[in-house]
Design a protein around this motif. Structure first.
Motif, PDB file in Angstrom:
ATOM      1  N   ARG A 178       0.827  -1.208   0.000  1.00 35.40           N
ATOM      2  CA  ARG A 178       0.000   0.000   0.000  1.00 35.40           C
ATOM      3  C   ARG A 178       0.859   1.255   0.000  1.00 35.40           C
ATOM      4  N   LYS A 179       1.884   1.270   0.830  1.00 29.91           N
ATOM      5  CA  LYS A 179       2.745   2.452   0.912  1.00 29.91           C
ATOM      6  C   LYS A 179       3.486   2.676  -0.398  1.00 29.91           C
ATOM      7  N   GLY A 180       3.934   1.591  -1.014  1.00 32.48           N
ATOM      8  CA  GLY A 180       4.612   1.731  -2.293  1.00 32.48           C
ATOM      9  C   GLY A 180       3.677   2.244  -3.378  1.00 32.48           C
ATOM     10  N   PHE A 181       2.465   1.713  -3.427  1.00 34.51           N
ATOM     11  CA  PHE A 181       1.496   2.175  -4.403  1.00 34.51           C
ATOM     12  C   PHE A 181       1.091   3.623  -4.137  1.00 34.51           C
ATOM     13  N   ALA A 182       0.931   3.984  -2.869  1.00 30.90           N
ATOM     14  CA  ALA A 182       0.575   5.364  -2.538  1.00 30.90           C
ATOM     15  C   ALA A 182       1.687   6.314  -2.963  1.00 30.90           C
ATOM     16  N   TRP A 183       2.935   5.880  -2.818  1.00 31.12           N
ATOM     17  CA  TRP A 183       4.065   6.715  -3.252  1.00 31.12           C
ATOM     18  C   TRP A 183       4.043   6.868  -4.776  1.00 31.12           C
ATOM     19  N   LEU A 184       3.808   5.777  -5.499  1.00 34.30           N
ATOM     20  CA  LEU A 184       3.717   5.864  -6.953  1.00 34.30           C
ATOM     21  C   LEU A 184       2.587   6.802  -7.371  1.00 34.30           C
ATOM     22  N   TRP A 185       1.447   6.655  -6.712  1.00 39.19           N
ATOM     23  CA  TRP A 185       0.300   7.523  -7.005  1.00 39.19           C
ATOM     24  C   TRP A 185       0.668   8.993  -6.805  1.00 39.19           C
ATOM     25  N   ALA A 186       1.391   9.293  -5.716  1.00 34.44           N
ATOM     26  CA  ALA A 186       1.774  10.680  -5.429  1.00 34.44           C
ATOM     27  C   ALA A 186       2.726  11.231  -6.493  1.00 34.44           C
ATOM     28  N   GLN A 187       3.609  10.385  -7.001  1.00 37.38           N
ATOM     29  CA  GLN A 187       4.545  10.833  -8.027  1.00 37.38           C
ATOM     30  C   GLN A 187       3.849  11.060  -9.369  1.00 37.38           C
ATOM     31  N   LEU A 188       2.888  10.209  -9.671  1.00 37.71           N
ATOM     32  CA  LEU A 188       2.253  10.242 -10.988  1.00 37.71           C
ATOM     33  C   LEU A 188       1.047  11.170 -11.071  1.00 37.71           C
ATOM     34  N   ARG A 189       0.456  11.493  -9.938  1.00 42.38           N
ATOM     35  CA  ARG A 189      -0.794  12.242  -9.972  1.00 42.38           C
ATOM     36  C   ARG A 189      -0.691  13.599 -10.675  1.00 42.38           C
ATOM     37  N   PRO A 190       0.373  14.372 -10.459  1.00 46.50           N
ATOM     38  CA  PRO A 190       0.454  15.653 -11.179  1.00 46.50           C
ATOM     39  C   PRO A 190       0.451  15.474 -12.697  1.00 46.50           C
ATOM     40  N   GLN A 191       1.075  14.401 -13.177  1.00 45.29           N
ATOM     41  CA  GLN A 191       1.094  14.137 -14.607  1.00 45.29           C
ATOM     42  C   GLN A 191      -0.219  13.515 -15.062  1.00 45.29           C
ATOM     43  N   PHE A 192      -0.812  12.720 -14.186  1.00 49.50           N
ATOM     44  CA  PHE A 192      -2.026  11.988 -14.527  1.00 49.50           C
ATOM     45  C   PHE A 192      -3.250  12.894 -14.633  1.00 49.50           C
ATOM     46  N   ASN A 193      -3.435  13.775 -13.639  1.00 42.68           N
ATOM     47  CA  ASN A 193      -4.611  14.652 -13.693  1.00 42.68           C
ATOM     48  C   ASN A 193      -4.344  16.082 -13.230  1.00 42.68           C
ATOM     49  N   GLY A 194      -3.066  16.459 -13.175  1.00 40.63           N
ATOM     50  CA  GLY A 194      -2.727  17.842 -12.861  1.00 40.63           C
ATOM     51  C   GLY A 194      -2.893  18.225 -11.405  1.00 40.63           C
ATOM     52  N   ARG A 195      -2.978  17.233 -10.512  1.00 40.37           N
ATOM     53  CA  ARG A 195      -3.168  17.516  -9.091  1.00 40.37           C
ATOM     54  C   ARG A 195      -1.991  16.991  -8.278  1.00 40.37           C
ATOM     55  N   GLU A 196      -1.677  17.718  -7.214  1.00 42.28           N
ATOM     56  CA  GLU A 196      -0.714  17.204  -6.257  1.00 42.28           C
ATOM     57  C   GLU A 196      -1.407  16.135  -5.405  1.00 42.28           C
ATOM     58  N   ALA A 197      -0.614  15.260  -4.813  1.00 47.23           N
ATOM     59  CA  ALA A 197      -1.187  14.208  -3.978  1.00 47.23           C
ATOM     60  C   ALA A 197      -1.926  14.790  -2.782  1.00 47.23           C
ATOM     61  N   CYS A 198      -3.098  14.267  -2.512  1.00 49.09           N
ATOM     62  CA  CYS A 198      -3.905  14.649  -1.349  1.00 49.09           C
ATOM     63  C   CYS A 198      -4.461  13.359  -0.740  1.00 49.09           C
ATOM     64  N   PRO A 199      -3.645  12.672   0.079  1.00 48.77           N
ATOM     65  CA  PRO A 199      -4.086  11.382   0.621  1.00 48.77           C
ATOM     66  C   PRO A 199      -5.355  11.525   1.442  1.00 48.77           C
ATOM     67  N   PRO A 200      -6.297  10.595   1.288  1.00 43.33           N
ATOM     68  CA  PRO A 200      -7.507  10.616   2.118  1.00 43.33           C
ATOM     69  C   PRO A 200      -7.150  10.563   3.601  1.00 43.33           C
ATOM     70  N   ARG A 201      -7.863  11.337   4.393  1.00 46.08           N
ATOM     71  CA  ARG A 201      -7.572  11.396   5.829  1.00 46.08           C
ATOM     72  C   ARG A 201      -7.668  10.026   6.492  1.00 46.08           C
ATOM     73  N   ILE A 202      -8.555   9.192   5.995  1.00 49.66           N
ATOM     74  CA  ILE A 202      -8.796   7.912   6.641  1.00 49.66           C
ATOM     75  C   ILE A 202      -7.598   6.985   6.530  1.00 49.66           C
ATOM     76  N   TRP A 203      -6.668   7.266   5.607  1.00 49.09           N
ATOM     77  CA  TRP A 203      -5.450   6.456   5.513  1.00 49.09           C
ATOM     78  C   TRP A 203      -4.562   6.627   6.729  1.00 49.09           C
ATOM     79  N   ASN A 204      -4.771   7.700   7.467  1.00 54.21           N
ATOM     80  CA  ASN A 204      -3.932   7.972   8.644  1.00 54.21           C
ATOM     81  C   ASN A 204      -4.491   7.391   9.931  1.00 54.21           C
ATOM     82  N   THR A 205      -5.643   6.738   9.870  1.00 53.10           N
ATOM     83  CA  THR A 205      -6.267   6.206  11.086  1.00 53.10           C
ATOM     84  C   THR A 205      -5.968   4.723  11.248  1.00 53.10           C
TER      85      THR A 205
END
Length: 300
Positions: A273-300
């Motif tokens: 999960r952490k590896g995929f979340a990191w990949l998502w954060a790196q790719l998201r600006p290119q994918f849809n023009g947004r910086e990563a914004c992890p859902p709050r529930i991932w921190n609980t």
């Protein structure tokens, strides 16, 4: 205003086909529509123990939705269905608060199924980022992921499967897990995969199969990564593993036509999960023009 009903006609047809005995069907249909400055959750149709919390807007316009299944798992005969529809221009991120579980089936090996199907209209963007699914020894799991994209719709999603419960001393000597991934654009296949794990089979330990690992993860996004980006991502995953003293695992990155793919093979769903979340954060600006914004529930 959000429309809430018990069940739609189409959903009723799906559920009526489910055997009435030894089952607890749960299904939900979500409809999202782009409006002024944000995407609204305009339709919620549900049956059984599957709900959503209110939509969240930590990014302002993109709608974050948490899917809740209070029982936490499915037993013999149970079905769990999520259907999502995004109108043109809608932007949504869907996740789950905890791992899903597929418990041991009965002596008749009655199937247990869960899946997501999504229709994503032209100009819309769906991010489907659930927690892992733990398949208990003796389960008869059928897991499906179907995404129908129109025009230039975008998709980023992952699916993480855990076979058995290593921490409890349980492997996967018995049971079955079938995983299907189907992504199409305008009816034409972009990615169609079918993976079957059979309890106690040679594939679980063979080097050409699971190589003794218990966790398999697949990450996919409708984008093209050039070689420079691929090299950057591979180096980043290596550094991330070293910094966090991760368990030994295999990571694979590839480009299959218009789909970027990442694979994980190891023994830690958290690591995956952490590896995929990191990949998502790196790719998201290119994918849809947004910086990563992890859902709050991932921190609980």
């Amino acid at each position: 205003m959000t429309a809430i009903a018990t069940v739609s006609a189409g959903l009723a047809d799906t559920l009526s086909a489910t055997p009435p005995t030894k089952s607890w069907p749960a299904a939900i249909e979500l409809g999202l529509r782009a409006s002024i400055n944000r995407t609204d959750l305009v339709r919620i149709l549900h049956k059984g123990p599957l709900r959503v919390q209110r939509p969240f807007y930590p990014e302002g316009d993109c709608c974050h939705v948490y899917l809740l299944h209070p029982p936490g798992g499915i037993v013999a005969g149970d079905t769990l269905r999520v259907a999502v529809s995004l109108d043109a221009g809608a932007q949504a991120l869907l996740t789950t608060p905890s791992a899903g579980k597929v418990y041991r089936s009965d002596l008749a090996k009655t199937a247990q199924s869960q899946g997501v199907s999504a229709d994503v209209a032209d100009g819309a963007c769906l991010e489907w980022l659930p927690q892992e699914t733990i398949v208990f020894e003796g389960a008869e799991a059928e897991l499906s992921n179907h995404f129908a994209l129109q025009g230039n719709a975008r998709l980023c999603a992952w699916d993480i499967v855990v076979l058995g419960r290593r921490a409890s001393g349980e492997g996967f000597a018995r049971g079955r897990c079938l995983q299907k991934i189907d992504i199409r654009r305008d009816g034409k296949p972009l990615l169609v995969e079918r993976t079957e794990w059979l309890g106690g089979s040679a594939m679980l330990d063979a080097p050409w199969g699971m190589a003794g690992a218990s966790v398999s993860g697949s990450f996919f996004a409708t984008m093209i990564c050039d070689q420079a980006m691929m090299d950057k991502l591979r180096e980043g995953l290596t550094k991330l593993a070293e910094q966090n003293a991760w368990l030994a695992a295999e990571w694979g990155l590839s480009q299959k036509r218009d789909i970027f793919l990442a694979r994980y093979l190891g023994d830690s769903p958290e690591q995956c999960r952490k590896g995929f979340a990191w990949l998502w954060a790196q790719l998201r600006p290119q994918f849809n023009g947004r910086e990563a914004c992890p859902p709050r529930i991932w921190n609980t």
